[in-house]
Design a protein around this motif. Structure first.
Motif, PDB file in Angstrom:
ATOM      1  N   PHE A 192       0.897  -1.156   0.000  1.00  0.00           N
ATOM      2  CA  PHE A 192       0.000   0.000   0.000  1.00  0.00           C
ATOM      3  C   PHE A 192       0.934   1.204   0.000  1.00  0.00           C
ATOM      4  O   PHE A 192       1.515   1.524   1.032  1.00  0.00           O
ATOM      5  CB  PHE A 192      -0.920   0.017   1.224  1.00  0.00           C
ATOM      6  CG  PHE A 192      -1.948  -1.088   1.212  1.00  0.00           C
ATOM      7  CD1 PHE A 192      -2.994  -1.068   0.288  1.00  0.00           C
ATOM      8  CD2 PHE A 192      -1.874  -2.151   2.104  1.00  0.00           C
ATOM      9  CE1 PHE A 192      -3.943  -2.081   0.265  1.00  0.00           C
ATOM     10  CE2 PHE A 192      -2.824  -3.163   2.079  1.00  0.00           C
ATOM     11  CZ  PHE A 192      -3.860  -3.126   1.165  1.00  0.00           C
ATOM     12  N   VAL A 196       2.966  -4.964   2.921  1.00  0.00           N
ATOM     13  CA  VAL A 196       2.098  -5.676   3.858  1.00  0.00           C
ATOM     14  C   VAL A 196       2.219  -7.191   3.697  1.00  0.00           C
ATOM     15  O   VAL A 196       2.151  -7.931   4.670  1.00  0.00           O
ATOM     16  CB  VAL A 196       0.635  -5.210   3.676  1.00  0.00           C
ATOM     17  CG1 VAL A 196      -0.306  -6.005   4.543  1.00  0.00           C
ATOM     18  CG2 VAL A 196       0.517  -3.727   4.017  1.00  0.00           C
ATOM     19  N   PRO A 213      -0.187 -11.491  14.875  1.00  0.00           N
ATOM     20  CA  PRO A 213      -0.458 -10.210  15.517  1.00  0.00           C
ATOM     21  C   PRO A 213      -1.225  -9.242  14.615  1.00  0.00           C
ATOM     22  O   PRO A 213      -1.267  -9.430  13.394  1.00  0.00           O
ATOM     23  CB  PRO A 213       0.931  -9.660  15.849  1.00  0.00           C
ATOM     24  CG  PRO A 213       1.906 -10.506  15.126  1.00  0.00           C
ATOM     25  CD  PRO A 213       1.242 -11.769  14.734  1.00  0.00           C
ATOM     26  N   SER A 214      -1.797  -8.229  15.224  1.00  0.00           N
ATOM     27  CA  SER A 214      -2.523  -7.205  14.485  1.00  0.00           C
ATOM     28  C   SER A 214      -1.575  -6.518  13.503  1.00  0.00           C
ATOM     29  O   SER A 214      -0.445  -6.188  13.852  1.00  0.00           O
ATOM     30  CB  SER A 214      -3.084  -6.192  15.493  1.00  0.00           C
ATOM     31  OG  SER A 214      -3.804  -5.218  14.804  1.00  0.00           O
ATOM     32  N   GLY A 215      -2.031  -6.353  12.282  1.00  0.00           N
ATOM     33  CA  GLY A 215      -1.211  -5.671  11.278  1.00  0.00           C
ATOM     34  C   GLY A 215      -0.252  -6.597  10.546  1.00  0.00           C
ATOM     35  O   GLY A 215       0.517  -6.157   9.687  1.00  0.00           O
ATOM     36  N   GLY A 237      -0.949  -8.755   8.323  1.00  0.00           N
ATOM     37  CA  GLY A 237      -1.341  -8.974   6.926  1.00  0.00           C
ATOM     38  C   GLY A 237      -2.385 -10.060   6.732  1.00  0.00           C
ATOM     39  O   GLY A 237      -2.667 -10.454   5.598  1.00  0.00           O
ATOM     40  N   LYS A 238      -2.990 -10.517   7.813  1.00  0.00           N
ATOM     41  CA  LYS A 238      -3.952 -11.631   7.714  1.00  0.00           C
ATOM     42  C   LYS A 238      -5.153 -11.271   6.831  1.00  0.00           C
ATOM     43  O   LYS A 238      -5.508 -12.020   5.915  1.00  0.00           O
ATOM     44  CB  LYS A 238      -4.457 -12.032   9.122  1.00  0.00           C
ATOM     45  CG  LYS A 238      -3.347 -12.368  10.098  1.00  0.00           C
ATOM     46  CD  LYS A 238      -3.874 -12.766  11.454  1.00  0.00           C
ATOM     47  CE  LYS A 238      -4.674 -11.696  12.193  1.00  0.00           C
ATOM     48  NZ  LYS A 238      -3.887 -10.494  12.576  1.00  0.00           N
ATOM     49  N   SER A 239      -5.766 -10.114   7.114  1.00  0.00           N
ATOM     50  CA  SER A 239      -6.933  -9.720   6.310  1.00  0.00           C
ATOM     51  C   SER A 239      -6.536  -9.474   4.865  1.00  0.00           C
ATOM     52  O   SER A 239      -7.272  -9.825   3.935  1.00  0.00           O
ATOM     53  CB  SER A 239      -7.576  -8.446   6.871  1.00  0.00           C
ATOM     54  OG  SER A 239      -8.101  -8.701   8.145  1.00  0.00           O
ATOM     55  N   GLU A 256     -11.966 -13.145  11.044  1.00  0.00           N
ATOM     56  CA  GLU A 256     -12.325 -12.903  12.442  1.00  0.00           C
ATOM     57  C   GLU A 256     -13.835 -12.821  12.634  1.00  0.00           C
ATOM     58  O   GLU A 256     -14.363 -11.792  13.065  1.00  0.00           O
ATOM     59  CB  GLU A 256     -11.672 -11.615  12.935  1.00  0.00           C
ATOM     60  CG  GLU A 256     -10.161 -11.710  12.909  1.00  0.00           C
ATOM     61  CD  GLU A 256      -9.517 -10.608  13.720  1.00  0.00           C
ATOM     62  OE1 GLU A 256     -10.098 -10.227  14.750  1.00  0.00           O
ATOM     63  OE2 GLU A 256      -8.458 -10.137  13.326  1.00  0.00           O
ATOM     64  N   HIS A 282      -8.781 -15.130  16.229  1.00  0.00           N
ATOM     65  CA  HIS A 282      -8.051 -14.956  17.492  1.00  0.00           C
ATOM     66  C   HIS A 282      -8.478 -16.020  18.489  1.00  0.00           C
ATOM     67  O   HIS A 282      -8.012 -16.039  19.617  1.00  0.00           O
ATOM     68  CB  HIS A 282      -8.312 -13.563  18.072  1.00  0.00           C
ATOM     69  CG  HIS A 282      -7.611 -12.470  17.325  1.00  0.00           C
ATOM     70  ND1 HIS A 282      -6.241 -12.438  17.172  1.00  0.00           N
ATOM     71  CD2 HIS A 282      -8.079 -11.384  16.667  1.00  0.00           C
ATOM     72  CE1 HIS A 282      -5.905 -11.369  16.469  1.00  0.00           C
ATOM     73  NE2 HIS A 282      -7.007 -10.722  16.137  1.00  0.00           N
TER      74      HIS A 282
END
Ligand SMILES: Nc1ncnc2c1ncn2[C@@H]1O[C@H](COP(=O)(O)OP(=O)(O)OP(=O)(O)O)[C@@H](O)[C@H]1O
Ligand SMILES: [Mg+2]
Length: 349
Positions: free
Chosen positions: A35, A40, A59-61, A63-65, A271, A303
């Protein structure tokens, strides 16, 4: 972009696609996603086989989504390819195909330069590619070829236009394997954290909207299927209600049922329970588990470690846009190897 950002994995794929026959439904080939300057996804490859249940944690951020959105083609990877069965759904990534890379002007130019240097020829001497390659033996040519391809790839050296032969090679690949992205999307169901139901439509209208609009099903067919699914999830009496009248757990179950009306081949969950009150998590997880038990192929970003452990055949741990560790749930949770995974698990378990 920094040097590091430019660096690409030296991965090539076979020119003949072998997925068919070994049951791979979604094949992610070395994808990168930027991006702007933010990297990412950092060269992710994974294959989802028919009937598999894959959990993605991290962890958050991490790149899972973004990875899930690339699998569903909601996001186009910057490099790399996403395949659905035997069809390529993204533009061809020339860096992944030796047979395409060697047709580029950049490759040919580098090859001529290398051969001239090797033979001690004057830099200024004019020498065409076809004549140059005749001046060295096959072994040498192969070595030079590997070296040049590595340089082009790791330096991201391909230009926008690489000549007609290159354009033809890319086009031929597309003609052979190119898929219909809209058709493909219909085969991949997606469920989001925040349900994404249309508040101005009733539950039933929400469920039949896509299949009818996309002309996948007649209104009658879609309605029959939707009613069956609503009955299955115990919400038939809510069919004419608007989403605002439903609890979070109910909304999410409707969102799952809505995806199922399309008869998807794979379900992706991002999630699905993290926006829910704790007492509603169970009903949604239980529905997903039922689908898993029925053999639905699924990828779940979650999670809920207990759930991942119970339902998944395979767990991927993502960190910094890489799959850092990948294993059966027993091994990954019981015997983690990577320090970052150990640290992550110590915080969430
Ligand atoms: N459309 C976008 N434009 C710019 N940056 C984005 C975009 N989508 C995601 N990002 C950034 O990419 C990184 C990874 O985001 P992603 O949503 O994939 O993470 P995640 O692992 O799903 O995190 P979480 O557990 O919080 O949901 C984050 O830094 C995020 O800010
Ligand atoms: Mg996310």
């Amino acid at each position: 972009m920094t040097e590091d950002n430019n660096c690409k994995n030296l991965v090539y794929v076979s020119d003949d696609i072998v997925n068919v026959g070994i049951g791979v439904v979604i094949d992610v080939q070395n994808i990168y996603k930027y991006f702007g300057d933010l990297k990412v996804l950092n060269g992710i490859s994974c294959a989802i086989k028919k009937g598999e249940k894959v959990a993605i944690i991290g962890p958050s951020g991490s790149g899972k989504s973004t990875l899930l959105r690339c699998m569903n083609l909601l996001e186009e990877p910057t490099y790399g390819e996403v395949w659905l069965d035997a069809s390529i759904m993204t533009p061809v990534d020339p860096y992944l195909h030796k047979s395409i890379l060697v047709t580029s002007n950049t490759y040919k130019k580098c090859m001529v330069e290398e051969i001239k240097t090797m033979l001690g020829k004057d830099e200024k001497e004019k020498l065409g590619y076809d004549d140059a390659v005749k001046l060295v033996d096959e072994n040498t040519l192969e070595q030079l070829s590997d070296k040049i391809m590595t340089q082009i790839k790791s330096g991201d050296k391909l230009k926008k236009h690489e000549g007609t032969e290159f354009a033809k090679a890319v086009k031929a690949y597309n003609v052979r394997y190119g898929g219909n992205i809209n058709k493909a999307r219909q085969r991949v169901g997606m469920v989001f954290q925040h349900f994404n139901l249309f508040n101005n439509l009733t539950i039933l209208q929400n469920m039949i909207l896509s299949p009818v609009q996309l002309k996948l099903k007649s209104k009658e067919e879609a309605t029959q299927k939707a009613l069956k699914l609503l009955e299955r999830i115990g919400l038939l009496d809510k069919k004419d209600e608007y989403p605002s009248k439903l609890s979070g757990g109910q909304k999410q179950r409707v969102a799952i049922a809505r995806a199922l009306v399309m008869d998807p081949e794979v379900m992706l969950f991002d999630e699905p329970t993290s926006a829910l009150d704790p007492e509603m998590v169970g009903e949604v997880l239980s529905l997903i588990k039922d689908l898993a038990d029925e053999g639905m192929t699924m990828v779940i970003v979650t999670h809920e470690m207990g759930f991942a452990r119970e339902v998944a055949n395979r767990v991927l741990f993502l960190d910094g846009g890489n799959i850092v560790e990948e294993n059966t749930p027993e091994e990954l949770f019981g015997n983690p190897q990577n320090e970052r995974l150990k640290d992550f698990l110590s915080k969430v378990l």
